[in-house]
Scaffold this motif. Structure first.
Motif, PDB file in Angstrom:
ATOM      1  N   ALA A  26      -4.413   3.898  -9.663  1.00 57.12           N
ATOM      2  CA  ALA A  26      -5.745   3.592 -10.193  1.00 57.12           C
ATOM      3  C   ALA A  26      -6.759   3.402  -9.069  1.00 57.12           C
ATOM      4  O   ALA A  26      -7.893   3.898  -9.147  1.00 57.12           O
ATOM      5  N   GLU A  27      -6.380   2.695  -8.014  1.00 57.43           N
ATOM      6  CA  GLU A  27      -7.293   2.502  -6.895  1.00 57.43           C
ATOM      7  C   GLU A  27      -7.538   3.823  -6.164  1.00 57.43           C
ATOM      8  O   GLU A  27      -8.666   4.121  -5.767  1.00 57.43           O
ATOM      9  N   ILE A  29     -11.201   5.546  -5.544  1.00 56.25           N
ATOM     10  CA  ILE A  29     -11.692   5.954  -4.224  1.00 56.25           C
ATOM     11  C   ILE A  29     -12.131   7.419  -4.254  1.00 56.25           C
ATOM     12  O   ILE A  29     -13.148   7.793  -3.676  1.00 56.25           O
ATOM     13  N   SER A  30     -11.373   8.266  -4.949  1.00 58.02           N
ATOM     14  CA  SER A  30     -11.667   9.700  -4.984  1.00 58.02           C
ATOM     15  C   SER A  30     -13.002  10.014  -5.643  1.00 58.02           C
ATOM     16  O   SER A  30     -13.595  11.059  -5.382  1.00 58.02           O
ATOM     17  N   ILE A  53      -5.101  12.432   2.907  1.00 56.60           N
ATOM     18  CA  ILE A  53      -4.095  11.432   2.579  1.00 56.60           C
ATOM     19  C   ILE A  53      -4.761  10.085   2.787  1.00 56.60           C
ATOM     20  O   ILE A  53      -5.298   9.817   3.861  1.00 56.60           O
ATOM     21  N   VAL A  54      -4.769   9.273   1.729  1.00 57.79           N
ATOM     22  CA  VAL A  54      -5.393   7.962   1.795  1.00 57.79           C
ATOM     23  C   VAL A  54      -4.397   6.886   1.390  1.00 57.79           C
ATOM     24  O   VAL A  54      -3.440   7.149   0.660  1.00 57.79           O
ATOM     25  N   MET A  71       0.845  -1.189   0.000  1.00 54.77           N
ATOM     26  CA  MET A  71       0.000   0.000   0.000  1.00 54.77           C
ATOM     27  C   MET A  71       0.881   1.240   0.000  1.00 54.77           C
ATOM     28  O   MET A  71       1.925   1.277   0.639  1.00 54.77           O
ATOM     29  N   SER A  72       0.420   2.235  -0.711  1.00 54.44           N
ATOM     30  CA  SER A  72       1.085   3.528  -0.760  1.00 54.44           C
ATOM     31  C   SER A  72       0.118   4.594  -0.275  1.00 54.44           C
ATOM     32  O   SER A  72      -1.090   4.370  -0.222  1.00 54.44           O
ATOM     33  N   ASN A  73       0.652   5.752   0.052  1.00 49.09           N
ATOM     34  CA  ASN A  73      -0.181   6.880   0.447  1.00 49.09           C
ATOM     35  C   ASN A  73      -0.331   7.824  -0.732  1.00 49.09           C
ATOM     36  O   ASN A  73       0.623   8.055  -1.489  1.00 49.09           O
ATOM     37  N   PHE A  74      -1.536   8.373  -0.862  1.00 46.09           N
ATOM     38  CA  PHE A  74      -1.854   9.294  -1.942  1.00 46.09           C
ATOM     39  C   PHE A  74      -2.473  10.554  -1.358  1.00 46.09           C
ATOM     40  O   PHE A  74      -3.258  10.491  -0.410  1.00 46.09           O
TER      41      PHE A  74
END
Length: 116
Positions: free
Chosen positions: A87-88, A92-93, A80-81, A1-4
């Motif tokens: 793409a995911e 979500i946005s 921050i999610v 998982m990464s943060n966006f």
């Protein structure tokens, strides 16, 4: 998982036209959406930003009042999610309540590590 990072732009003009009751109802929509992200373990952080600010240039040699941008370009808040990929994070946005206001956008950017 990464943060966006989600940068929220626009919508303030339309939001400010709402009655106090309508504003409170819309803020509840935000609370519900963000609560869902929290329950899923996706919400890392996020808050609205104040309307006033300063723009600092040249290591502080030039400081101006800001932000100076068109209304739909002003960043009004951020989240921050966590998501598996860009793409995911974009998917979500799409549920964001900011889209209730025409002309609003969400910029989605991966937060990169400074590790070398």
């Amino acid at each position: 998982m990464s943060n966006f990072l989600y940068l929220f732009r626009g919508g303030d003009e339309n939001f400010n036209k709402l009655s106090q009751e309508e504003k409170q109802a819309h803020m509840q929509v935000w609370a519900t959406w963000m609560g869902g992200l929290t329950e899923e373990g996706r919400l890392v952080d996020g808050l609205p930003l104040g309307a006033d600010g300063k723009v600092v240039e040249n290591r502080g040699e030039v400081i101006t009042n800001g932000p100076f941008a068109e209304g739909e370009e002003i960043v009004g808040g951020y989240l921050i999610v966590s998501a598996k990929d860009l793409a995911e994070a974009v998917e979500i946005s799409k549920g964001c309540p900011i889209f209730d206001y025409e002309g609003s956008t969400v910029e989605v950017r991966e937060i990169m590590s400074m590790d070398m």
